[in-house]
Design a protein around this motif. Structure first.
Motif, PDB file in Angstrom:
ATOM      1  N   SER A  78      41.221  40.843  28.189  1.00 46.70           N
ATOM      2  CA  SER A  78      40.631  41.947  28.944  1.00 46.70           C
ATOM      3  C   SER A  78      40.494  43.179  28.054  1.00 46.70           C
TER       4      SER A  78
ATOM      5  N   ASN B 183      34.499  43.505  31.124  1.00 48.49           N
ATOM      6  CA  ASN B 183      35.072  44.684  31.764  1.00 48.49           C
ATOM      7  C   ASN B 183      36.512  44.389  32.161  1.00 48.49           C
ATOM      8  N   ALA B 184      37.248  45.440  32.477  1.00 50.98           N
ATOM      9  CA  ALA B 184      38.656  45.267  32.851  1.00 50.98           C
ATOM     10  C   ALA B 184      38.778  44.249  33.978  1.00 50.98           C
ATOM     11  N   THR B 185      39.697  43.318  33.832  1.00 50.16           N
ATOM     12  CA  THR B 185      39.855  42.280  34.845  1.00 50.16           C
ATOM     13  C   THR B 185      40.463  42.851  36.118  1.00 50.16           C
ATOM     14  N   THR B 186      39.975  42.356  37.223  1.00 47.24           N
ATOM     15  CA  THR B 186      40.482  42.774  38.530  1.00 47.24           C
ATOM     16  C   THR B 186      41.540  41.770  38.986  1.00 47.24           C
TER      17      THR B 186
ATOM     18  N   HIS C  22      42.642  46.946  24.359  1.00 47.10           N
ATOM     19  CA  HIS C  22      42.694  48.356  23.940  1.00 47.10           C
ATOM     20  C   HIS C  22      44.090  48.789  23.499  1.00 47.10           C
TER      21      HIS C  22
ATOM     22  N   THR D 219      40.556  46.245  28.816  1.00 45.21           N
ATOM     23  CA  THR D 219      41.600  47.177  29.239  1.00 45.21           C
ATOM     24  C   THR D 219      42.376  46.524  30.378  1.00 45.21           C
ATOM     25  N   ALA D 220      43.544  47.067  30.647  1.00 46.39           N
ATOM     26  CA  ALA D 220      44.344  46.576  31.779  1.00 46.39           C
ATOM     27  C   ALA D 220      45.138  47.755  32.323  1.00 46.39           C
ATOM     28  N   SER D 221      44.937  48.048  33.592  1.00 48.56           N
ATOM     29  CA  SER D 221      45.638  49.183  34.188  1.00 48.56           C
ATOM     30  C   SER D 221      47.096  48.831  34.457  1.00 48.56           C
TER      31      SER D 221
ATOM     32  N   ALA E 195      45.691  42.908  26.681  1.00 51.99           N
ATOM     33  CA  ALA E 195      45.039  44.199  26.930  1.00 51.99           C
ATOM     34  C   ALA E 195      44.517  44.677  25.575  1.00 51.99           C
TER      35      ALA E 195
ATOM     36  N   LYS F 291      35.784  46.606  23.845  1.00 46.24           N
ATOM     37  CA  LYS F 291      34.614  47.298  24.364  1.00 46.24           C
ATOM     38  C   LYS F 291      34.519  48.681  23.728  1.00 46.24           C
TER      39      LYS F 291
END
Length: 201
Positions: A117, A73-76, A156, A119-121, A154, A172
């Motif tokens: 990751s 899942n997206a890394t925090t 995605h 995704t990455a915001s 990232a 993912k």
């Protein structure tokens, strides 16, 4: 795919792909407080250029010693900080070894941390003051300030090319599905058809 299955899959997957290029240790323990990196990679002194080319962007990542931390899942921010702590502890190991052996330690000999990751915001990327280098690395690859020796992939955002295929398989949902569909014949031939089966679990 659950987080546990993804964790097993991603470690085995990276180990299988990187073995021709060097030494791979899965779940390498770090001295001090009990921690381990997901995948530790140390390249061979001489590597078959065709093998590096076959792995595309992953082959470029494997050009130097590397810590690979794949996430389902997206890394925090907390997870990224935990990865950085592992990197700094390993840097400490390198420094102690160099001092003990009376050798000079250069920045280029230190491992690079790669956080993979799905995704990455934008807020997470900005929070770590990353910068891109699209000219040399393309889109979806971000670097923390130089002395932190860390890249965030990232997945995605990676271009849908053969060059990024092996990393996009660690993505993912649609990103992973598209990567597998992109070249399923080649994937089945190169790593025994296991990827498609494991990604559907």
């Amino acid at each position: 795919m659950t987080r546990f299955l993804y964790d097993q899959f991603s470690k085995s997957y990276l180990e299988e792909l990187l073995q021709p290029l060097g030494t791979v240790q899965v779940a390498r323990e770090i001295a001090g407080e009990v921690r381990e990196v997901d995948v530790w990679f140390s390249p061979k002194e001489s590597v078959d250029a065709a093998e590096v080319s076959r792995l595309g962007l992953l082959g470029r990542i494997a050009a130097t010693p590397a810590i690979l931390e794949p996430f389902r899942n997206a890394t925090t921010p907390t997870e990224i900080c935990s990865c950085l702590l592992k990197l700094l502890e390993i840097r400490g190991e390198y420094e102690r070894d160099a001092k003990r052996n009376q050798q000079k330690l250069t920045e280029s000999s230190l491992p690079m941390l790669w956080i993979l990751s799905p995704t990455a915001s934008q807020s997470v990327l900005e929070g770590f003051a990353v910068s891109g280098d699209e000219t040399n690395w393309g889109s979806g690859i971000y670097f923390l300030p130089r002395y932190l020796r860390t890249g965030i992939v990232a997945i995605h955002q990676l271009p849908k090319t053969r060059e990024t295929l092996w990393l996009r398989i660690l993505g993912k949902g649609r990103v992973q599905d598209a990567a597998i569909e992109c070249d399923s014949f080649s994937l089945n031939r190169e790593i025994g058809g296991r990827l498609a089966l494991q990604s559907n679990q």
